[in-house]
Design a protein around this motif. Structure first.
Motif, PDB file in Angstrom:
ATOM      1  N   GLN A  23      45.033  42.388  42.395  1.00 23.92           N
ATOM      2  CA  GLN A  23      44.988  43.846  42.335  1.00 23.92           C
ATOM      3  C   GLN A  23      43.691  44.341  42.958  1.00 23.92           C
ATOM      4  O   GLN A  23      42.620  43.804  42.704  1.00 23.92           O
ATOM      5  N   ILE A  25      41.694  47.784  42.842  1.00 24.04           N
ATOM      6  CA  ILE A  25      41.655  49.026  42.075  1.00 24.04           C
ATOM      7  C   ILE A  25      40.567  49.910  42.661  1.00 24.04           C
ATOM      8  O   ILE A  25      39.414  49.491  42.764  1.00 24.04           O
ATOM      9  N   GLY A  71      54.371  44.146  47.362  1.00 20.23           N
ATOM     10  CA  GLY A  71      53.570  44.752  46.298  1.00 20.23           C
ATOM     11  C   GLY A  71      53.837  46.230  46.159  1.00 20.23           C
ATOM     12  O   GLY A  71      54.902  46.713  46.505  1.00 20.23           O
ATOM     13  N   ASP A  76      47.117  55.548  38.689  1.00 19.62           N
ATOM     14  CA  ASP A  76      46.964  55.314  37.253  1.00 19.62           C
ATOM     15  C   ASP A  76      46.740  56.670  36.587  1.00 19.62           C
ATOM     16  O   ASP A  76      45.655  57.239  36.662  1.00 19.62           O
ATOM     17  N   VAL A  86      45.942  51.729  42.026  1.00 22.57           N
ATOM     18  CA  VAL A  86      46.083  50.296  41.821  1.00 22.57           C
ATOM     19  C   VAL A  86      47.028  49.756  42.898  1.00 22.57           C
ATOM     20  O   VAL A  86      48.184  50.138  42.947  1.00 22.57           O
ATOM     21  N   THR A  88      48.665  46.418  44.222  1.00 20.80           N
ATOM     22  CA  THR A  88      48.982  45.058  43.770  1.00 20.80           C
ATOM     23  C   THR A  88      49.736  44.321  44.870  1.00 20.80           C
ATOM     24  O   THR A  88      50.672  44.860  45.458  1.00 20.80           O
TER      25      THR A  88
END
Length: 91
Positions: A23, A25, A71, A76, A86, A88
């Motif tokens: 991840q 972020i 992904g 968030d 985020v 991923t």
């Protein structure tokens, strides 16, 4: 963790390993994004505030690339000190 300061704002990049992937972020201390707009901001040419530069295409491209790699990129909505995205990717 990488921290960048721009005038009075701060941007933080965190990397973490999760089950089956990684991840990225990104957090900032900007004006934030209302939870009701969490999916709309990924649409092409969407800008929630016309006073900021940009074309409204960056999040669309980021999500498209992430999904092509298996992904995703999400906002968030629990983060309240600005915006947190985020990104991923699977291994």
């Amino acid at each position: 963790m990488f921290v960048f300061h721009f005038e009075k704002q701060r941007v933080v990049l965190k990397l973490s390993v999760v089950d089956g992937g990684i991840q990225f972020i990104v957090e900032d201390t900007g004006i934030g994004i209302p939870a009701a707009e969490a999916e709309r901001i990924f649409d092409e040419f969407v800008q929630l505030n016309e006073y900021y530069d940009g074309t409204g295409i960056g999040l669309t491209v980021a999500r498209s690339l992430a999904r092509r790699l298996g992904g995703d990129v999400v906002l968030d909505t629990t983060y309240t000190a600005g915006a947190r995205f985020v990104f991923t990717l699977p291994w």
